[in-house]
Structures are given as structure tokens and as C-alpha cells.
Scaffold this active site. Structure first.
Site, PDB file in Angstrom:
ATOM      1  CG  ASP A 132     -20.272 -13.032  67.871  1.00 42.05           C
ATOM      2  OD1 ASP A 132     -20.049 -13.276  66.675  1.00 42.05           O
ATOM      3  OD2 ASP A 132     -21.352 -12.571  68.274  1.00 42.05           O
ATOM      4  CB  SER A 220      -7.856   0.299  46.672  1.00 42.00           C
ATOM      5  OG  SER A 220      -6.778  -0.546  47.021  1.00 42.00           O
TER       6      SER A 220
HETATM    7  O1  F6P Z   1     -23.774 -14.774  68.142  1.00 43.44           O
HETATM    8  C1  F6P Z   1     -23.230 -15.128  66.938  1.00 43.44           C
HETATM    9  C2  F6P Z   1     -23.825 -14.347  65.815  1.00 43.44           C
HETATM   10  O2  F6P Z   1     -23.255 -14.865  64.650  1.00 43.44           O
HETATM   11  C3  F6P Z   1     -23.669 -12.828  65.900  1.00 43.44           C
HETATM   12  O3  F6P Z   1     -22.417 -12.354  65.487  1.00 43.44           O
HETATM   13  C4  F6P Z   1     -24.786 -12.359  65.016  1.00 43.44           C
HETATM   14  O4  F6P Z   1     -25.193 -11.061  65.359  1.00 43.44           O
HETATM   15  C5  F6P Z   1     -25.857 -13.343  65.315  1.00 43.44           C
HETATM   16  O5  F6P Z   1     -25.220 -14.536  65.725  1.00 43.44           O
HETATM   17  C6  F6P Z   1     -26.775 -13.628  64.147  1.00 43.44           C
HETATM   18  O6  F6P Z   1     -27.746 -14.501  64.568  1.00 43.44           O
HETATM   19  P1  F6P Z   1     -28.877 -15.163  63.650  1.00 43.44           P
HETATM   20  O7  F6P Z   1     -28.356 -16.470  63.200  1.00 43.44           O
HETATM   21  O8  F6P Z   1     -30.032 -15.305  64.542  1.00 43.44           O
HETATM   22  O9  F6P Z   1     -29.103 -14.252  62.483  1.00 43.44           O
END
Ligand code: F6P
Length: 328
Positions: A132, A220
Site C-alpha cells: 500500500d 473506451s
Molecule cells: O495492507 C495491505 C492490503 O493488501 C490492503 O491493501 C488490503 O485492504 C488488505 O491488505 C487485505 O488484507 P487481507 O489479506 O486480510 O484480505
């Protein structure tokens, strides 16, 4: 170098990200280089509570620099949020002669490390690992660059089919609280609009922008949406809303999901992981604790872990302007 640290434990925690293995490798080999012991702690803080440790030497991390995921596994430990859990974890570290830990993870993992340090004075260093890129004190977190490349590659493919059918695609990318992936991959993939949590463009502006696109002759379009965006509708509701208001659009939705977290780390992530891993070990050996190692202006720097946790990573506003200009 301080003589107090004779053995370092390393763990990966929270959502995995490409480059975590390269960071584990760097920590293990930096320990070997400096003649101290290293233990791998499995499943993050949960493994610390359960005593799931394995001694590691330079050869334990052969052939992992190119692998996605984490050989140490990862977890979001609920037990570590309890005092009893942390007490058990501390007992296990002490009985395994571990003097310090390197935590590879995101904000939640660093918060756990901080609390643990406050309670037990146990030395902790954080390495930012999350796709992220939402951590204060570093311009890049491990896995972010790889995730961007994955997203751009996939949207390129979506663009082929969008263009063949004159369709509008809403592509949802990860980013629970941050729009870094959406903004950068969106520009890289030539998105018409990018929706991120940091900037609520509002439904009216979205419709206006789509109208303009149509009027300007685009047949598009790709709209990239961060999963945490604040427009108030999920991606499927957004599709319905646009189709109701603009029947001329044939809309499809693509949620990229966890594919963004996997895959071979990019060269950038491997080099970053190597630099951060070495710095984490050397920082501990210098007798310092409670820092996150990060990359700012191409220098590896230390940020107090507390600031890394409390600070807010900012999106680059210039990118929003650039996106507006190049998507007309
Ligand atoms: O924090 C990283 C992340 O990939 C976020 O972007 C996402 O919301 C979350 O982890 C998803 O987590 P999980 O693996 O628990 O579904």
C-alpha cells in the site's frame, strides 16, 4: 558495534508483500556477516507467542531473493493484542536467547512492536513491508513497486478488451486507506479517472468527466479505484449508477484483489529490501532501538517507530494534476 546483541529474531507480519523474502535474506546474512545468531520467527507475532522459531544461517536463505510471499509466513495476530499474549511472546524470546527483533510489516505490525517495547524494553526495528506504500518515513515500502508493475500489466490487458468492445471499465485496486497504488498505476496505465481515499471527487464530477471523455471522442475508458476510496458507493454500485445516468456507457467491473500481493519482486524491491535489511541489523548492533528503516531521497534513513506509526504518508498532489492533464 554493541556487544549486547548476540541474537536477532526476524519476522514478517500483516499482509505479505513481494520483497519480504529478500528482506529476510538480508537480515539473516547481515547477522552472519557480523557474527551474530539469527532466528526466523514463523507466522509473525503469533509464532512468537507459540515459540515457532528456527535458527537461520546464511545458507537458510539461499534462492529466496526472487520469491514472492514470505518463507516465514505471516499473520495478523489477535493474541498479541492481549497482555497475556505479549507476556508469552516475551518469555519465548528470552528462553531462546533472542536479544532483539526485526519486524517486517506495516502500520499494525509496528504498533504491536512499539507496545511490546514499551512493556518489556525489548529492542525492535521495523522494516516497512506492504504493497500500500502508506507508511510515514519512507518513500517506498517493500512490494509497492512490484504491485504497481503488476497492476499496470493487468490494466494494459483490460484496455485491450475495453477498446475492442467500446466499454468503460472500473478497475478496483488495493489500498485500504491510501491511494498510492491507484494514483501511480492509474497514471502509468493511462486511466481516464482515478478515485482515491485522499480526494473525494464526488459522483457529479465523475459523471461530468465521463461525459467529457465521450464528447472528446474516446470510445473506451478505464477508471481506477482504490478499494478505500470515499465516493460512497462500492465499485458495483458505481457501475449501476453510471449506467443509470449514462446509458450510452457499457460498463464492466474488474477487482484485481490479492494477485497484487503476489509474484516475483521487482529489482527495485529486491535492492530496497537488501538495503533495509542490512541497515536494520546494523542499527541494532549500534545499540539503537525503536526505529523504522526507510528510504528518503535515495538514502536509507531512520525514523522513530512512533513517528512512523502516528505520521501520515501523503500522496503527491502533483500527480493528481498530471493525471487530470494527461487524461483529457
Ligand atoms: O495492507 C495491505 C492490503 O493488501 C490492503 O491493501 C488490503 O485492504 C488488505 O491488505 C487485505 O488484507 P487481507 O489479506 O486480510 O484480505
Amino acid at each position: 558495534m554493541s556487544a549486547n546483541i548476540k541474537k536477532i529474531g526476524v519476522l514478517t507480519s500483516g499482509g505479505d508483500s513481494p520483497g519480504m523474502n529478500a528482506a529476510i535474506r538480508a537480515v539473516v546474512r547481515a547477522c552472519a556477516y557480523h557474527n551474530i545468531e539469527c532466528a526466523g520467527i514463523y507466522r509473525g507475532y503469533q509464532g512468537m507467542i507459540e515459540g515457532d522459531f528456527k535458527e537461520m544461517n546464511a545458507r537458510s536463505v539461499n534462492n529466496i531473493i526472487n520469491k514472492g510471499g514470505t518463507i516465514l509466513k505471516s499473520a495478523r495476530s489477535k493474541d498479541f493484542m492481549t497482555k497475556e499474549g505479549r507476556e508469552k511472546a516475551h518469555e519465548n524470546l528470552v528462553s531462546n536467547n533472542i536479544d532483539a527483533i526485526v519486524v517486517i510489516g506495516g502500520n499494525g505490525s509496528f504498533t504491536g512492536g512499539l507496545i511490546f517495547n514499551e512493556e518489556y524494553g525489548f529492542p525492535v526495528i521495523g522494516i516497512p513491508g506492504t504493497i500500500d506504500n502508506d507508511i510515514y518515513g519512507t518513500s517506498f515500502t517493500l512490494g509497492y513497486d512490484t504491485a504497481l508493475n503488476t497492476v499496470v500489466e493487468v490494466i494494459d490487458k483490460i484496455r485491450d478488451t475495453a477498446s475492442s468492445h467500446n466499454r468503460l471499465f472500473f478497475v478496483e485496486v488495493m489500498g485500504r486507506d491510501a491511494g498510492h497504488i491507484a494514483l501511480n498505476a492509474g497514471i502509468g496505465a493511462g486511466a481516464e479517472e482515478i478515485l482515491i481515499p485522499e480526494e473525494d471527487m464526488g459522483l457529479d464530477r465523475l459523471l461530468e468527466s465521463l461525459r467529457k471523455s465521450k464528447a472528446s471522442g474516446k470510445s473506451s475508458s478505464i477508471v481506477v479505484i482504490a478499494e478505500g476510496d470515499k465516493i460512497g458507493k462500492n465499485v458495483f454500485e458505481l457501475k449501476d449508477y453510471v449506467e443509470e445516468n449514462m446509458p450510452e456507457y457499457d460498463v464492466r467491473v474488474s477487482i484485481l484483489g490479492h494477485m497484487q500481493r503476489g509474484g516475483t519482486p521487482s529489482c527495485f524491491d529486491r535492492v530496497l529490501a537488501s538495503r533495509l535489511g542490512v541497515k536494520a541489523v546494523e542499527t541494532l548492533l549500534e545499540g539503537k532501538s525503536n526505529y523504522m528503516v526507510g528510504l528518503l531521497k535515495d538514502e536509507i534513513v531512520l525514523t522513530p517507530l512512533e513517528n512512523a506509526v502516528k505520521g501520515k504518508s501523503q500522496i503527491d498532489k502533483e500527480l493528481i494534476k498530471v493525471s487530470d492533464i494527461v487524461s483529457i
